[in-house]
Enzyme design. Structure first.
Site, PDB file in Angstrom:
ATOM      1  N   LEU A   1      57.198  13.580  18.219  1.00  0.00           N
ATOM      2  CA  LEU A   1      57.301  12.567  16.523  1.00  0.00           C
ATOM      3  C   LEU A   1      56.743  11.598  16.492  1.00  0.00           C
ATOM      4  O   LEU A   1      56.593  11.047  15.102  1.00  0.00           O
ATOM      5  CB  LEU A   1      58.856  12.305  17.217  1.00  0.00           C
ATOM      6  CG  LEU A   1      59.407  11.353  15.744  1.00  0.00           C
ATOM      7  CD1 LEU A   1      60.062  12.349  14.756  1.00  0.00           C
ATOM      8  CD2 LEU A   1      61.251  10.721  16.821  1.00  0.00           C
ATOM      9  N   TYR A   2      56.114  10.419  17.338  1.00  0.00           N
ATOM     10  CA  TYR A   2      55.607   9.346  16.100  1.00  0.00           C
ATOM     11  C   TYR A   2      53.796  10.135  16.341  1.00  0.00           C
ATOM     12  O   TYR A   2      53.810   9.463  15.394  1.00  0.00           O
ATOM     13  CB  TYR A   2      55.056   8.920  18.564  1.00  0.00           C
ATOM     14  CG  TYR A   2      53.842   7.912  18.706  1.00  0.00           C
ATOM     15  CD1 TYR A   2      54.399   6.581  18.076  1.00  0.00           C
ATOM     16  CD2 TYR A   2      52.625   7.987  18.756  1.00  0.00           C
ATOM     17  CE1 TYR A   2      53.445   5.294  18.257  1.00  0.00           C
ATOM     18  CE2 TYR A   2      51.893   7.278  18.368  1.00  0.00           C
ATOM     19  CZ  TYR A   2      52.582   6.001  18.411  1.00  0.00           C
ATOM     20  OH  TYR A   2      50.837   5.026  18.402  1.00  0.00           O
ATOM     21  N   ILE A   3      53.461  11.155  16.747  1.00  0.00           N
ATOM     22  CA  ILE A   3      52.312  11.515  15.822  1.00  0.00           C
ATOM     23  C   ILE A   3      52.355  12.091  15.267  1.00  0.00           C
ATOM     24  O   ILE A   3      51.875  11.996  13.298  1.00  0.00           O
ATOM     25  CB  ILE A   3      51.469  12.928  16.738  1.00  0.00           C
ATOM     26  CG1 ILE A   3      51.209  11.606  17.843  1.00  0.00           C
ATOM     27  CG2 ILE A   3      50.146  13.225  16.097  1.00  0.00           C
ATOM     28  CD1 ILE A   3      50.454  13.512  18.865  1.00  0.00           C
TER      29      ILE A   3
ATOM     30  N   THR B   1      55.129  10.926  12.727  1.00  0.00           N
ATOM     31  CA  THR B   1      55.129   9.440  11.426  1.00  0.00           C
ATOM     32  C   THR B   1      53.677   9.094  11.341  1.00  0.00           C
ATOM     33  O   THR B   1      53.509   8.898  10.016  1.00  0.00           O
ATOM     34  CB  THR B   1      56.301   8.459  12.509  1.00  0.00           C
ATOM     35  OG1 THR B   1      55.192   7.755  13.609  1.00  0.00           O
ATOM     36  CG2 THR B   1      57.492   9.157  12.994  1.00  0.00           C
TER      37      THR B   1
END
Length: 227
Positions: free
Chosen positions: A53-55, A57
């Site tokens: 999810l971090y990547i 975003t």
């Protein structure tokens, strides 16, 4: 934390839509390209298959800003930063919380991948990132990598801190979690070098010395006691 890149992209676009601003620089993690699996990470790598999810975003933030470029003609350059460290850095970064825990004699996690290799990062001292941002001011419509181009095992980072702090770290070797993170980062800075002469000249030991001088002034005896 994972929503910040998306919010920044939206807010930047709205700002441009309602003002006379026509040029902007955005910052993202180099991990947006790291999921492709190629080394070093390049601006040409695919970014449509994020592994966390971090990547995702980070990719979303770039796409949102690109959309505003298409609609409103915003001139932009995206800077993909690679493991930035130094004074006034984030407390959740390795240099910061390793220093804190080593001084407090607390165990620190050292992650290993499946083949027993320690995780490595292309640590980039903050001065190099600032120079990269300033150098990119006259470029348009590109995403460029900003790193040190020299991945260093996290265990080596700990060894340098031990030497500089004169304190033995309590290392806790742990299996690398399956959270979508990448086992290493390595920025390809050839485009940034070609476009505006970017280069990072601070090696890890020199950068950590500078960071620790700041840390001692800010968190030393008589200073802030908790962070």
């Amino acid at each position: 934390m994972t929503t910040h890149s998306v919010c920044i992209g939206i807010r930047m676009g709205k700002t441009v839509n309602s003002s006379a601003i026509i040029r902007s620089k955005t910052g993202y993690s180099v991990l947006v390209t790291g999921a492709a699996g190629f080394v070093p990470f390049s601006e040409k790598d695919r970014t449509d298959q994020p592994t966390s999810l971090y990547i995702a975003t980070k990719k979303a933030g770039e796409e949102i800003v690109h959309m505003y470029n298409h609609i409103y003609g915003l001139s932009l350059t995206g800077m993909r930063f690679c493991t930035v460290y130094g004074p006034w850095g984030r407390p959740d970064m390795a240099d910061f919380f390793f220093t804190k825990d080593i001084l407090k004699r607390k165990p620190i996690p050292i992650f290993e991948s499946g083949n027993h290799w320690t995780i490595a990062r292309d640590f980039t001292y903050i001065d190099g990132v600032v120079k990269g941002c300033l150098g990119a001011l006259d470029t348009t419509e590109k995403s460029t990598g900003s790193g040190n181009t020299l991945p260093v095992p996290v265990s080596d980072l700990v060894s340098i801190l031990e030497k500089l702090l004169k304190v033995k770290a309590r290392r806790r070797v742990m299996k690398f979690p399956r959270n979508g993170d990448v086992p290493f980062t390595h920025a390809n800075i050839s485009l940034a070098q070609r476009e505006f002469g970017y280069k990072s000249i601070t090696d890890l030991q020199t950068g950590l010395k500078k960071f620790l001088r700041w840390y001692e002034k800010y968190y030393g005896p008589g200073k802030k006691s908790d962070h």
